[in-house]
Motif scaffolding. Sequence first.
Motif, PDB file in Angstrom:
ATOM      1  N   LYS A 171      47.348  -8.963   8.656  1.00  9.19           N
ATOM      2  CA  LYS A 171      49.290  -8.852   8.347  1.00  9.19           C
ATOM      3  C   LYS A 171      49.539  -8.121   8.357  1.00  9.19           C
ATOM      4  O   LYS A 171      51.154  -7.854   7.833  1.00  9.19           O
ATOM      5  CB  LYS A 171      49.324 -10.315   7.171  1.00  9.19           C
ATOM      6  CG  LYS A 171      50.983 -10.539   7.063  1.00  9.19           C
ATOM      7  CD  LYS A 171      50.698 -11.539   6.154  1.00  9.19           C
ATOM      8  CE  LYS A 171      51.723 -12.061   5.836  1.00  9.19           C
ATOM      9  NZ  LYS A 171      52.549 -13.667   4.506  1.00  9.19           N
ATOM     10  N   ILE A 174      50.674  -6.204  11.306  1.00 10.08           N
ATOM     11  CA  ILE A 174      51.445  -7.171  12.507  1.00 10.08           C
ATOM     12  C   ILE A 174      52.847  -7.474  11.884  1.00 10.08           C
ATOM     13  O   ILE A 174      53.906  -8.826  12.500  1.00 10.08           O
ATOM     14  CB  ILE A 174      50.545  -8.720  12.491  1.00 10.08           C
ATOM     15  CG1 ILE A 174      49.443  -8.378  13.561  1.00 10.08           C
ATOM     16  CG2 ILE A 174      51.182  -9.175  13.452  1.00 10.08           C
ATOM     17  CD1 ILE A 174      48.951  -7.299  15.313  1.00 10.08           C
ATOM     18  N   LYS A 176      53.602 -10.172   9.999  1.00 11.26           N
ATOM     19  CA  LYS A 176      54.121 -12.218  10.159  1.00 11.26           C
ATOM     20  C   LYS A 176      52.397 -12.584  10.446  1.00 11.26           C
ATOM     21  O   LYS A 176      51.704 -12.361  10.847  1.00 11.26           O
ATOM     22  CB  LYS A 176      54.671 -11.818  11.347  1.00 11.26           C
ATOM     23  CG  LYS A 176      54.028 -11.909  12.917  1.00 11.26           C
ATOM     24  CD  LYS A 176      54.752 -12.216  13.736  1.00 11.26           C
ATOM     25  CE  LYS A 176      55.879 -11.158  14.331  1.00 11.26           C
ATOM     26  NZ  LYS A 176      56.686 -11.600  15.370  1.00 11.26           N
ATOM     27  N   LEU A 178      49.685 -15.952  11.096  1.00 12.22           N
ATOM     28  CA  LEU A 178      49.297 -15.833  12.591  1.00 12.22           C
ATOM     29  C   LEU A 178      49.783 -16.775  13.055  1.00 12.22           C
ATOM     30  O   LEU A 178      50.299 -16.640  14.096  1.00 12.22           O
ATOM     31  CB  LEU A 178      47.588 -16.577  11.706  1.00 12.22           C
ATOM     32  CG  LEU A 178      46.733 -16.381  13.542  1.00 12.22           C
ATOM     33  CD1 LEU A 178      46.726 -15.841  14.416  1.00 12.22           C
ATOM     34  CD2 LEU A 178      45.324 -17.016  12.931  1.00 12.22           C
ATOM     35  N   TYR A 181      52.631 -15.841  15.432  1.00 13.98           N
ATOM     36  CA  TYR A 181      52.423 -13.949  16.725  1.00 13.98           C
ATOM     37  C   TYR A 181      53.479 -14.268  17.305  1.00 13.98           C
ATOM     38  O   TYR A 181      52.968 -15.561  18.053  1.00 13.98           O
ATOM     39  CB  TYR A 181      50.707 -14.432  16.475  1.00 13.98           C
ATOM     40  CG  TYR A 181      50.436 -13.452  15.692  1.00 13.98           C
ATOM     41  CD1 TYR A 181      51.023 -13.209  14.341  1.00 13.98           C
ATOM     42  CD2 TYR A 181      49.186 -12.759  15.718  1.00 13.98           C
ATOM     43  CE1 TYR A 181      50.186 -12.090  13.323  1.00 13.98           C
ATOM     44  CE2 TYR A 181      48.058 -12.655  14.987  1.00 13.98           C
ATOM     45  CZ  TYR A 181      48.854 -11.631  13.509  1.00 13.98           C
ATOM     46  OH  TYR A 181      48.095 -11.300  12.806  1.00 13.98           O
ATOM     47  N   ASP A 185      51.904  -9.891  19.020  1.00  9.59           N
ATOM     48  CA  ASP A 185      51.295  -9.919  18.139  1.00  9.59           C
ATOM     49  C   ASP A 185      49.895  -9.782  18.425  1.00  9.59           C
ATOM     50  O   ASP A 185      48.831  -9.242  18.230  1.00  9.59           O
ATOM     51  CB  ASP A 185      51.667 -10.333  17.671  1.00  9.59           C
ATOM     52  CG  ASP A 185      53.500 -10.454  17.217  1.00  9.59           C
ATOM     53  OD1 ASP A 185      53.654  -9.008  17.403  1.00  9.59           O
ATOM     54  OD2 ASP A 185      54.253 -11.196  16.982  1.00  9.59           O
ATOM     55  N   ALA A 186      49.134 -11.119  19.324  1.00  6.44           N
ATOM     56  CA  ALA A 186      48.167 -11.309  19.942  1.00  6.44           C
ATOM     57  C   ALA A 186      46.844 -10.071  20.001  1.00  6.44           C
ATOM     58  O   ALA A 186      45.823  -9.966  19.916  1.00  6.44           O
ATOM     59  CB  ALA A 186      48.253 -12.652  20.123  1.00  6.44           C
ATOM     60  N   ALA A 189      46.637  -7.397  17.734  1.00  6.17           N
ATOM     61  CA  ALA A 189      45.152  -8.093  16.377  1.00  6.17           C
ATOM     62  C   ALA A 189      44.134  -8.289  17.037  1.00  6.17           C
ATOM     63  O   ALA A 189      43.128  -8.210  16.462  1.00  6.17           O
ATOM     64  CB  ALA A 189      46.202  -9.414  16.013  1.00  6.17           C
TER      65      ALA A 189
END
Length: 201
Positions: A171, A174, A176, A178, A181, A185-186, A189
Amino acid sequence: MKTSESITELTKALAQFQANVKQPEKDGTNPHFRSKYVTLDGTVKAICECAPNHGLSYTQMPISKENGIGVVTVIFHNSGQFIEFDPFILPLDKKTAQGVGSALTYAKRYSLSAAFGIVSDEDDDGNESSGNTNNKNQIASDKQLDLIKNLIIKTANSTGSTEERVHQSLKKHIKKDLEYYSPEDANKAIQLLNQYSKKGA
Protein backbone atom coordinates in the motif's frame (compact mmCIF):
# COMPACT_ATOMS: atom_id res chain seq x y z
CA MET A 1 -12.01 -31.30 -6.49
CA LYS A 2 -14.19 -34.18 -5.26
CA THR A 3 -16.87 -36.01 -7.24
CA SER A 4 -19.27 -38.89 -6.95
CA GLU A 5 -18.10 -42.18 -8.45
CA SER A 6 -19.70 -41.18 -11.76
CA ILE A 7 -20.65 -37.70 -12.98
CA THR A 8 -21.93 -38.66 -16.43
CA GLU A 9 -25.51 -37.52 -15.84
CA LEU A 10 -24.39 -34.38 -14.05
CA THR A 11 -22.06 -33.25 -16.82
CA LYS A 12 -24.77 -33.85 -19.44
CA ALA A 13 -27.18 -31.74 -17.40
CA LEU A 14 -24.57 -29.04 -16.88
CA ALA A 15 -23.92 -28.86 -20.62
CA GLN A 16 -27.67 -28.49 -21.23
CA PHE A 17 -27.86 -25.83 -18.54
CA GLN A 18 -25.03 -23.81 -20.10
CA ALA A 19 -26.70 -24.04 -23.50
CA ASN A 20 -29.98 -22.69 -22.13
CA VAL A 21 -29.09 -20.35 -19.29
CA LYS A 22 -29.79 -16.68 -19.86
CA GLN A 23 -26.64 -14.81 -18.95
CA PRO A 24 -27.58 -12.21 -16.32
CA GLU A 25 -27.30 -8.47 -16.82
CA LYS A 26 -24.36 -6.73 -15.19
CA ASP A 27 -26.44 -5.04 -12.51
CA GLY A 28 -23.64 -3.96 -10.20
CA THR A 29 -21.45 -0.88 -10.63
CA ASN A 30 -18.19 0.07 -8.96
CA PRO A 31 -18.70 3.81 -8.40
CA HIS A 32 -14.96 4.49 -8.24
CA PHE A 33 -14.07 3.00 -11.61
CA ARG A 34 -17.43 2.89 -13.40
CA SER A 35 -16.95 -0.82 -14.14
CA LYS A 36 -19.96 -3.14 -14.21
CA TYR A 37 -20.36 -6.69 -12.95
CA VAL A 38 -23.06 -9.24 -12.12
CA THR A 39 -24.02 -9.15 -8.45
CA LEU A 40 -24.37 -12.31 -6.35
CA ASP A 41 -28.17 -11.85 -6.45
CA GLY A 42 -28.08 -11.65 -10.25
CA THR A 43 -25.92 -14.76 -10.48
CA VAL A 44 -28.17 -16.76 -8.15
CA LYS A 45 -31.30 -15.64 -9.99
CA ALA A 46 -29.93 -16.73 -13.38
CA ILE A 47 -28.95 -20.15 -12.02
CA CYS A 48 -32.19 -20.76 -10.11
CA GLU A 49 -34.31 -19.90 -13.16
CA CYS A 50 -32.61 -22.56 -15.30
CA ALA A 51 -30.83 -25.18 -13.15
CA PRO A 52 -33.94 -26.98 -11.78
CA ASN A 53 -35.11 -27.64 -15.36
CA HIS A 54 -32.02 -29.83 -15.78
CA GLY A 55 -32.09 -31.52 -12.37
CA LEU A 56 -29.32 -29.33 -11.00
CA SER A 57 -28.98 -27.66 -7.62
CA TYR A 58 -26.10 -26.37 -5.52
CA THR A 59 -24.94 -25.39 -2.08
CA GLN A 60 -22.14 -23.11 -0.84
CA MET A 61 -20.48 -23.62 2.53
CA PRO A 62 -18.46 -20.79 4.09
CA ILE A 63 -15.06 -21.81 5.44
CA SER A 64 -12.46 -19.98 7.48
CA LYS A 65 -8.72 -20.61 7.42
CA GLU A 66 -5.64 -18.90 8.82
CA ASN A 67 -4.98 -17.15 5.54
CA GLY A 68 -8.53 -15.94 4.92
CA ILE A 69 -12.18 -16.76 4.38
CA GLY A 70 -14.01 -18.33 1.48
CA VAL A 71 -16.49 -20.93 0.25
CA VAL A 72 -16.79 -24.47 -1.01
CA THR A 73 -19.27 -24.82 -3.88
CA VAL A 74 -21.00 -28.15 -4.58
CA ILE A 75 -23.23 -28.88 -7.61
CA PHE A 76 -25.78 -31.71 -7.27
CA HIS A 77 -27.78 -33.64 -9.86
CA ASN A 78 -31.08 -35.35 -9.05
CA SER A 79 -29.41 -38.67 -9.95
CA GLY A 80 -27.36 -38.31 -6.75
CA GLN A 81 -24.18 -37.35 -8.56
CA PHE A 82 -22.18 -34.35 -7.39
CA ILE A 83 -19.08 -32.22 -7.97
CA GLU A 84 -17.44 -30.49 -5.01
CA PHE A 85 -15.08 -27.75 -6.14
CA ASP A 86 -11.88 -26.83 -4.32
CA PRO A 87 -12.21 -24.09 -1.69
CA PHE A 88 -11.99 -20.55 -2.99
CA ILE A 89 -10.16 -18.55 -0.30
CA LEU A 90 -9.64 -14.79 -0.13
CA PRO A 91 -7.20 -13.03 2.21
CA LEU A 92 -8.96 -10.55 4.50
CA ASP A 93 -7.91 -6.94 3.92
CA LYS A 94 -9.95 -5.84 6.93
CA LYS A 95 -10.74 -8.18 9.82
CA THR A 96 -14.12 -6.62 10.56
CA ALA A 97 -17.69 -7.87 10.13
CA GLN A 98 -17.99 -5.70 7.04
CA GLY A 99 -14.68 -6.95 5.65
CA VAL A 100 -15.64 -10.59 6.23
CA GLY A 101 -19.06 -10.06 4.67
CA SER A 102 -17.59 -8.35 1.62
CA ALA A 103 -14.96 -11.06 1.08
CA LEU A 104 -17.54 -13.84 1.52
CA THR A 105 -19.94 -12.25 -0.97
CA TYR A 106 -17.15 -11.90 -3.51
CA ALA A 107 -16.02 -15.50 -2.96
CA LYS A 108 -19.57 -16.82 -3.37
CA ARG A 109 -20.12 -14.84 -6.58
CA TYR A 110 -16.78 -15.76 -8.12
CA SER A 111 -16.94 -19.47 -7.21
CA LEU A 112 -20.59 -19.87 -8.25
CA SER A 113 -20.06 -18.08 -11.56
CA ALA A 114 -17.03 -20.25 -12.36
CA ALA A 115 -18.84 -23.49 -11.43
CA PHE A 116 -21.88 -22.81 -13.63
CA GLY A 117 -20.17 -20.88 -16.43
CA ILE A 118 -21.83 -17.55 -15.68
CA VAL A 119 -20.10 -14.48 -17.18
CA SER A 120 -19.96 -12.14 -14.20
CA ASP A 121 -17.40 -9.49 -15.20
CA GLU A 122 -16.83 -7.23 -18.18
CA ASP A 123 -14.74 -8.61 -21.04
CA ASP A 124 -12.21 -6.10 -22.38
CA ASP A 125 -10.90 -8.40 -25.16
CA GLY A 126 -7.75 -9.14 -23.15
CA ASN A 127 -6.61 -5.54 -22.83
CA GLU A 128 -6.24 -5.68 -19.05
CA SER A 129 -4.18 -8.84 -18.98
CA SER A 130 -1.89 -7.48 -21.69
CA GLY A 131 -1.68 -4.02 -20.15
CA ASN A 132 -2.97 -2.61 -23.46
CA THR A 133 -5.49 -0.11 -22.06
CA ASN A 134 -5.63 3.65 -21.92
CA ASN A 135 -8.58 3.99 -19.55
CA LYS A 136 -7.23 4.60 -16.07
CA ASN A 137 -10.75 4.46 -14.64
CA GLN A 138 -10.91 0.70 -15.22
CA ILE A 139 -10.61 -1.64 -12.27
CA ALA A 140 -8.13 -4.51 -12.21
CA SER A 141 -9.48 -7.84 -13.46
CA ASP A 142 -10.45 -10.63 -11.08
CA LYS A 143 -7.54 -12.71 -12.42
CA GLN A 144 -5.07 -9.94 -11.56
CA LEU A 145 -6.53 -9.46 -8.07
CA ASP A 146 -6.53 -13.20 -7.36
CA LEU A 147 -2.89 -13.45 -8.45
CA ILE A 148 -1.96 -10.54 -6.17
CA LYS A 149 -3.73 -12.12 -3.19
CA ASN A 150 -1.95 -15.42 -3.77
CA LEU A 151 1.38 -13.60 -4.13
CA ILE A 152 0.77 -11.79 -0.84
CA ILE A 153 0.39 -15.17 0.87
CA LYS A 154 3.47 -16.55 -0.90
CA THR A 155 5.53 -13.47 0.00
CA ALA A 156 4.50 -13.60 3.65
CA ASN A 157 5.53 -17.27 3.84
CA SER A 158 8.86 -16.81 2.03
CA THR A 159 9.89 -13.73 4.04
CA GLY A 160 8.69 -14.88 7.46
CA SER A 161 6.37 -11.90 7.60
CA THR A 162 2.57 -11.66 7.83
CA GLU A 163 0.04 -11.06 5.09
CA GLU A 164 -1.02 -7.82 6.78
CA ARG A 165 2.55 -6.48 6.77
CA VAL A 166 3.03 -7.41 3.11
CA HIS A 167 -0.26 -5.74 2.26
CA GLN A 168 0.72 -2.56 4.13
CA SER A 169 4.12 -2.51 2.41
CA LEU A 170 2.37 -2.81 -0.93
CA LYS A 171 0.00 0.00 0.00
CA LYS A 172 2.96 2.34 0.61
CA HIS A 173 3.95 1.94 -3.05
CA ILE A 174 0.51 1.79 -4.70
CA LYS A 175 -1.18 4.36 -2.40
CA LYS A 176 -4.59 2.67 -2.45
CA ASP A 177 -6.45 -0.42 -1.24
CA LEU A 178 -6.46 -3.57 -3.37
CA GLU A 179 -10.15 -3.25 -4.31
CA TYR A 180 -9.45 0.08 -6.04
CA TYR A 181 -6.49 -1.04 -8.17
CA SER A 182 -6.45 -0.16 -11.85
CA PRO A 183 -4.91 -2.69 -14.28
CA GLU A 184 -1.69 -0.63 -14.19
CA ASP A 185 -1.67 -0.70 -10.37
CA ALA A 186 -2.16 -4.47 -10.43
CA ASN A 187 0.75 -5.01 -12.83
CA LYS A 188 3.01 -2.88 -10.61
CA ALA A 189 1.90 -4.78 -7.50
CA ILE A 190 2.61 -8.15 -9.15
CA GLN A 191 6.13 -7.01 -10.09
CA LEU A 192 6.79 -5.75 -6.55
CA LEU A 193 5.52 -8.94 -4.93
CA ASN A 194 7.64 -11.10 -7.21
CA GLN A 195 10.67 -9.03 -6.16
CA TYR A 196 9.78 -9.41 -2.47
CA SER A 197 9.42 -13.19 -2.86
CA LYS A 198 12.81 -13.53 -4.57
CA LYS A 199 14.51 -11.57 -1.81
CA GLY A 200 12.96 -13.79 0.84
CA ALA A 201 13.66 -17.06 -0.98
